[in-house]
Motif scaffolding. Structure first.
Motif, PDB file in Angstrom:
ATOM      1  N   ASP B 141       0.709  -1.282  -0.027  1.00 31.07           N
ATOM      2  CA  ASP B 141      -0.037  -0.086   0.009  1.00 31.07           C
ATOM      3  C   ASP B 141       0.875   1.210   0.101  1.00 31.07           C
ATOM      4  O   ASP B 141       0.532   2.218  -0.856  1.00 31.07           O
ATOM      5  N   ALA B 142       1.799   1.057   0.676  1.00 29.26           N
ATOM      6  CA  ALA B 142       2.941   2.307   0.723  1.00 29.26           C
ATOM      7  C   ALA B 142       3.533   2.627  -0.654  1.00 29.26           C
ATOM      8  O   ALA B 142       3.612   3.858  -0.935  1.00 29.26           O
ATOM      9  N   HIS B 143       3.606   1.607  -1.399  1.00 26.05           N
ATOM     10  CA  HIS B 143       4.554   1.909  -2.566  1.00 26.05           C
ATOM     11  C   HIS B 143       3.554   1.499  -3.779  1.00 26.05           C
ATOM     12  O   HIS B 143       3.905   1.587  -4.790  1.00 26.05           O
ATOM     13  N   ASP B 144       2.107   1.677  -3.378  1.00 27.17           N
ATOM     14  CA  ASP B 144       1.186   1.491  -4.497  1.00 27.17           C
ATOM     15  C   ASP B 144       1.453   0.274  -5.553  1.00 27.17           C
ATOM     16  O   ASP B 144       1.476   0.386  -6.782  1.00 27.17           O
ATOM     17  N   LEU B 145       1.600  -0.860  -4.818  1.00 25.41           N
ATOM     18  CA  LEU B 145       1.822  -1.957  -5.701  1.00 25.41           C
ATOM     19  C   LEU B 145       0.562  -2.988  -5.466  1.00 25.41           C
ATOM     20  O   LEU B 145       0.037  -3.193  -4.579  1.00 25.41           O
ATOM     21  N   ASP B 146       0.543  -3.919  -6.536  1.00 28.60           N
ATOM     22  CA  ASP B 146      -0.663  -4.855  -6.752  1.00 28.60           C
ATOM     23  C   ASP B 146      -0.210  -6.015  -5.606  1.00 28.60           C
ATOM     24  O   ASP B 146       0.931  -6.479  -5.450  1.00 28.60           O
ATOM     25  N   LYS B 147      -1.235  -6.685  -5.112  1.00 30.99           N
ATOM     26  CA  LYS B 147      -1.003  -7.824  -4.036  1.00 30.99           C
ATOM     27  C   LYS B 147      -1.828  -8.766  -4.746  1.00 30.99           C
ATOM     28  O   LYS B 147      -3.045  -8.782  -4.444  1.00 30.99           O
ATOM     29  N   VAL B 148      -1.421  -9.707  -5.305  1.00 31.28           N
ATOM     30  CA  VAL B 148      -1.923 -10.968  -5.913  1.00 31.28           C
ATOM     31  C   VAL B 148      -1.900 -12.343  -5.037  1.00 31.28           C
ATOM     32  O   VAL B 148      -0.836 -12.920  -5.103  1.00 31.28           O
ATOM     33  N   PHE B 149      -3.031 -12.519  -4.378  1.00 33.44           N
ATOM     34  CA  PHE B 149      -3.042 -13.813  -3.805  1.00 33.44           C
ATOM     35  C   PHE B 149      -3.905 -14.832  -4.416  1.00 33.44           C
ATOM     36  O   PHE B 149      -4.513 -14.513  -5.310  1.00 33.44           O
ATOM     37  N   LEU B 150      -3.656 -16.142  -4.100  1.00 37.21           N
ATOM     38  CA  LEU B 150      -4.316 -17.192  -4.642  1.00 37.21           C
ATOM     39  C   LEU B 150      -5.983 -17.606  -4.057  1.00 37.21           C
ATOM     40  O   LEU B 150      -5.684 -17.603  -2.867  1.00 37.21           O
ATOM     41  N   VAL B 151      -6.613 -18.128  -4.752  1.00 42.41           N
ATOM     42  CA  VAL B 151      -7.781 -19.023  -4.280  1.00 42.41           C
ATOM     43  C   VAL B 151      -7.705 -20.407  -4.846  1.00 42.41           C
ATOM     44  O   VAL B 151      -7.010 -20.418  -5.928  1.00 42.41           O
ATOM     45  N   ALA B 152      -8.054 -21.233  -4.285  1.00 47.34           N
ATOM     46  CA  ALA B 152      -8.181 -22.632  -4.654  1.00 47.34           C
ATOM     47  C   ALA B 152      -9.206 -23.322  -4.722  1.00 47.34           C
ATOM     48  O   ALA B 152     -10.529 -22.897  -4.022  1.00 47.34           O
ATOM     49  N   LEU B 153      -9.434 -24.411  -5.374  1.00 47.52           N
ATOM     50  CA  LEU B 153     -10.553 -25.316  -5.373  1.00 47.52           C
ATOM     51  C   LEU B 153     -11.041 -25.569  -4.020  1.00 47.52           C
ATOM     52  O   LEU B 153     -12.203 -25.620  -3.680  1.00 47.52           O
ATOM     53  N   SER B 154     -10.071 -25.748  -2.958  1.00 48.96           N
ATOM     54  CA  SER B 154     -10.666 -25.975  -1.640  1.00 48.96           C
ATOM     55  C   SER B 154     -10.853 -24.803  -0.716  1.00 48.96           C
ATOM     56  O   SER B 154     -11.330 -25.279   0.271  1.00 48.96           O
ATOM     57  N   SER B 155     -10.863 -23.646  -1.329  1.00 44.91           N
ATOM     58  CA  SER B 155     -10.972 -22.436  -0.405  1.00 44.91           C
ATOM     59  C   SER B 155     -12.412 -22.438  -0.075  1.00 44.91           C
ATOM     60  O   SER B 155     -13.309 -22.557  -0.964  1.00 44.91           O
ATOM     61  N   THR B 156     -12.721 -22.195   1.163  1.00 46.69           N
ATOM     62  CA  THR B 156     -13.961 -21.827   1.695  1.00 46.69           C
ATOM     63  C   THR B 156     -14.534 -20.334   1.168  1.00 46.69           C
ATOM     64  O   THR B 156     -13.562 -19.727   0.716  1.00 46.69           O
ATOM     65  N   ASP B 157     -15.924 -20.212   1.336  1.00 47.56           N
ATOM     66  CA  ASP B 157     -16.293 -18.782   0.791  1.00 47.56           C
ATOM     67  C   ASP B 157     -15.769 -17.780   1.846  1.00 47.56           C
ATOM     68  O   ASP B 157     -15.514 -16.743   1.361  1.00 47.56           O
ATOM     69  N   GLU B 158     -15.556 -18.156   3.087  1.00 49.10           N
ATOM     70  CA  GLU B 158     -14.938 -17.102   3.924  1.00 49.10           C
ATOM     71  C   GLU B 158     -13.644 -16.929   3.613  1.00 49.10           C
ATOM     72  O   GLU B 158     -13.151 -15.666   3.553  1.00 49.10           O
ATOM     73  N   ARG B 159     -12.777 -17.828   3.328  1.00 53.80           N
ATOM     74  CA  ARG B 159     -11.406 -17.561   2.774  1.00 53.80           C
ATOM     75  C   ARG B 159     -11.450 -17.019   1.606  1.00 53.80           C
ATOM     76  O   ARG B 159     -10.670 -15.904   1.352  1.00 53.80           O
ATOM     77  N   ILE B 160     -12.176 -17.181   0.619  1.00 57.97           N
ATOM     78  CA  ILE B 160     -12.234 -16.366  -0.638  1.00 57.97           C
ATOM     79  C   ILE B 160     -12.470 -14.790  -0.540  1.00 57.97           C
ATOM     80  O   ILE B 160     -11.995 -13.847  -0.890  1.00 57.97           O
ATOM     81  N   GLU B 161     -13.447 -14.489   0.445  1.00 59.30           N
ATOM     82  CA  GLU B 161     -13.895 -13.405   0.958  1.00 59.30           C
ATOM     83  C   GLU B 161     -12.677 -12.547   1.404  1.00 59.30           C
ATOM     84  O   GLU B 161     -12.405 -11.354   0.984  1.00 59.30           O
ATOM     85  N   ALA B 162     -12.024 -13.289   2.364  1.00 59.36           N
ATOM     86  CA  ALA B 162     -10.784 -12.392   3.084  1.00 59.36           C
ATOM     87  C   ALA B 162      -9.685 -12.341   2.004  1.00 59.36           C
ATOM     88  O   ALA B 162      -9.002 -11.177   1.848  1.00 59.36           O
ATOM     89  N   ILE B 163      -9.503 -13.290   1.267  1.00 59.90           N
ATOM     90  CA  ILE B 163      -8.280 -13.224   0.294  1.00 59.90           C
ATOM     91  C   ILE B 163      -8.637 -12.240  -0.892  1.00 59.90           C
ATOM     92  O   ILE B 163      -7.797 -11.284  -1.376  1.00 59.90           O
ATOM     93  N   THR B 164      -9.716 -11.958  -1.439  1.00 58.72           N
ATOM     94  CA  THR B 164     -10.173 -11.182  -2.486  1.00 58.72           C
ATOM     95  C   THR B 164     -10.232  -9.581  -1.958  1.00 58.72           C
ATOM     96  O   THR B 164      -9.724  -8.687  -2.628  1.00 58.72           O
TER      97      THR B 164
END
Lengths: 419, 270
Positions: B141-164
């Motif tokens: 955030d300080a350097h205005d950079l993208d943060k690309v995290f992964l979601v997987a077939l096994s991810s729960t909806d709660e995790r997808i929410e937090a990751i996105t």
């Protein structure tokens, strides 16, 4: 069980550890691919439930007693003690467990958990082969499919264990990537697990990896120290002056340390694989010579270069030839609660020979690092505590698997048969 | 420059974005730059530069082989920044894909600063999830950079929410449970994962593209994935072209041809 320092009024050990997200202070945690997060959460839940399930606890206890042969003996090593500067050396005989090492304690627990989770296959990494043999054994006992990853270098120096695993019905896959030793076997096991996690449990063999593994494996191994502490009290009427173990990933060491951590008078010593000496750069002494980083899912000390690339390690002992260390050891090291030092290949082999000749016990080369450590700290402890200072040392495994290495090191093979 | 701009451009053209991966230093420092530029010429909208690491736990044999060669060739973290600088100069947003330890060891803040200075758009972090990524979230955030995290077939909806919620640029949907490497077919679970992820992102009107990677290796697969995802990510298939070629020129030609085939694919999918 975690250390509840508050209940004991022990200032040196803030607890409980790890916290709910698997952190031992700044160490541990979960640096793993998202694909494994659901399985790690499931494992955490199932382990907590199993620990509190009397049926699970009873089944594990029964296997530990009637299958693995627990409790293991505490043997006084009188002739060996004569070389330890006046210290009284007590051997915690994990070498007498079924399969010949402490690894069975953890594996029986994880194999029961695997079945409890409805999974049908276990995979494991192994260095010396002790954990691989234990996993193959538990898999045979419980009817689970089993695949063991082992670095190609290690399959050569521990060929007998490869045959043992195959005899027990396991598939052994030699790993030809990287340094072709334990860390590469771990990488390959993780790769398998990401693709097979639905029906497969990764039975990690040490107190390492992403949460909950360091906590769970410790809890399965802490029986070593629980028994040893009581056995020492029964035999000597007092706590030991020191508890000593070898440290690779660190499961036998955490296992024997854990029950003693709150006993402030008891010094805890971990001996790492010094190889040709830390100064030579050819070693696997992570806490003595490493720096903070992330490897195999955990934050811990590790051996790395200035770009954070994992360094090649060296040890005569395949089981200690690993560039990382369990996060709880890093935490105990930072706190100063446990002291970690190096033992060179040569020192370990001298102690190996000494135990053979004085006690009639052939130790694993891993365990010989702890024995060499006893010879070094014995005089120090006697100066501090007085003659007869008691040292409990974890004899984590037996040395049958190491006869090839020992025969070649000591030149025991007949003429022309040295290879 | 955020990779979101490349996704927006593709969306305006009613197609998926094409994202290509190559490790720095493979087959050589100059060879990697040349191959990446060929990928840009032939239609890649985003380039990921891999930071070669000794223990690539999430990679299959092809990428393992390439990064091993890069490391044997002496590639350093500084070379990764120089590669990013050369590729970003083409005007195409350029990310670094890296295991966490090299960044951790370099210093998270210092890494973010040097990546931004090189013109990099951000990081893809396959073994770092938002819960362990506090330092990186702050530095990005300080350097205005993208943060690309992964979601997987096994991810729960709660995790997808937090990751996105923690992601910026796009979110990387792993198409299958497994390591990197081209496969003969796209996993049947992949469209459902993209759909779930989109639904969760869209619940409160957020806008984050969903790129799909792992296993994609040819134009037909690219077209298939472009039918349901915002981006198509290809890595091992490019490396395979370089590994199988007799020399660098032939390898770069192979990479260029594959990029063109994939670029055509992402335009056919809708």
């Amino acid at each position: 069980m975690t250390i509840d320092a508050a209940a004991r009024g022990d200032q040196a050990v803030p607890g409980p550890v790890p916290d709910a997200t698997g952190h031992f202070g700044r160490f541990g945690g979960r640096f793993a691919p998202e694909a494994l997060m659901a399985a790690l959460d499931e494992l955490t839940r199932e382990f907590e439930a199993a620990k509190n399930d009397p049926a699970f606890v009873a089944e594990l206890d029964d296997l530990l007693v009637n299958y693995a042969g627990r409790p293991s003996l505490l043997t006084e090593a009188k002739r060996f003690s004569e070389h330890a500067g006046g210290a009284r050396v007590l051997l915690k005989r994990e070498d007498l467990n079924h399969t010949g090492s402490h690894k069975i304690n953890n594996v029986l627990g994880q194999a029961l958990l695997t079945r409890r989770m409805g999974k049908t296959r276990v995979i494991a990494e192994t260095g010396a082969g002790q954990h691989g043999v234990a996993t193959a054994t538990a898999a045979a006992l419980l009817g689970l499919e089993c695949t063991v990853y082992m670095g190609e270098v290690d399959t050569e120096r521990q060929a007998l264990n490869v045959a043992r695993m195959r005899m027990l019905g396991a598939e052994v896959i030699p790993v030809r990537t990287g340094s072709r030793t334990l860390k590469d076997a771990c990488n390959e096991a993780f790769r398998d697990w990401v693709a097979s996690v639905e029906n497969t449990h990764y039975c990690i063999g040490s107190v390492m990896g992403p949460h909950p593994f360091p906590m769970m494996v410790r809890d399965f191994q802490r029986i070593i120290g629980v028994e040893a502490r009581q056995q020492c009290l029964d035999l000597t009427g007092a706590l030991p002056g020191a508890v000593v173990a070898c440290v690779g990933g660190g499961s036998n060491a955490i296992g024997i340390f854990h029950a003693f951590v709150p006993d402030e008078s008891v010094r805890l010593f971990g001996f790492e694989a010094g190889g040709d000496g830390v100064a030579s750069g050819r070693h696997a002494a992570t806490l003595v010579g490493g720096s903070l980083g992330v490897i195999h899912g955990m934050r811990t000390y590790l051996l790395q270069d200035e770009d954070g690339q994992t360094q090649e390690t060296h040890s005569i002992s395949a089981g200690l030839d690993y560039p990382g260390v369990g996060p709880e050891h890093s935490w105990l090291h930072d706190l100063g609660r446990a002291e970690y030092r190096e033992i060179t290949d040569a020192e370990a082999m001298d102690a190996f020979a000494l135990l053979c000749r004085t006690e009639g016990i052939i130790p694993a080369i891993e365990s010989a690092h702890a024995l060499a450590g006893v010879l070094k700290i014995g005089p120090e402890l006697v100066a501090e505590i007085g003659p007869g200072a008691t040292v409990v040392v974890c004899l984590s495994g037996r040395g049958d698997k190491d006869m090839h290495t020992a025969a070649s090191f000591f030149g025991l093979m007949p003429e022309g048969d040295a290879r | 420059m955020t990779v979101k701009t490349a996704y927006d451009k593709a969306r305006a053209e009613n197609r998926a974005a094409l994202v290509g991966y190559l490790p720095a230093g493979f087959p050589t420092f100059d060879g990697a730059v040349e191959a990446a530029k060929a990928m840009v010429d032939a239609g890649c909208d985003v380039i990921e530069i891999g930071l070669p690491y000794t223990d690539p736990m999430m990679d299959g044999p092809t990428i393992q082989d390439a990064v091993h060669r890069a490391l044997v060739g002496g590639v350093r973290v500084a070379d990764v920044f120089r590669t990013v600088e050369a590729v970003a100069a083409t005007g195409v947003p350029t990310l670094v894909m890296t295991y966490w330890n090299p960044v951790d060891h370099y210093g998270v803040e210092r890494f973010a600063r040097d990546l931004a200075a090189a013109g990099g758009s951000g990081l893809i972090t396959p073994d770092l999830t938002p819960e362990e990524g506090g330092d990186w979230l702050a530095a990005a955030d300080a350097h205005d950079l993208d943060k690309v995290f992964l979601v997987a077939l096994s991810s729960t909806d709660e995790r997808i929410e937090a990751i996105t919620r923690a992601s910026r640029g796009f979110v990387y949907a792993a198409s299958l449970m497994g390591v990197t490497g081209a496969r003969t077919a796209i996993d049947t679970g992949a469209p459902r994962l993209v759909e779930r992820t989109r639904e969760i992102i869209g619940r409160d009107g957020r806008d984050l593209p969903v790129g799909l990677g792992l296993g994609v290796g040819n134009g037909a697969q690219a077209a298939e994935v472009a039918g349901f995802a915002d981006g198509v990510i290809v890595g091992s298939a490019f490396i395979r072209r370089l590994l199988d070629a007799l020399d660098l020129a032939a390898g770069v030609a192979g990479v260029r041809a594959l990029a063109a085939e994939l670029a055509e694919g992402v335009r056919k999918g809708r």
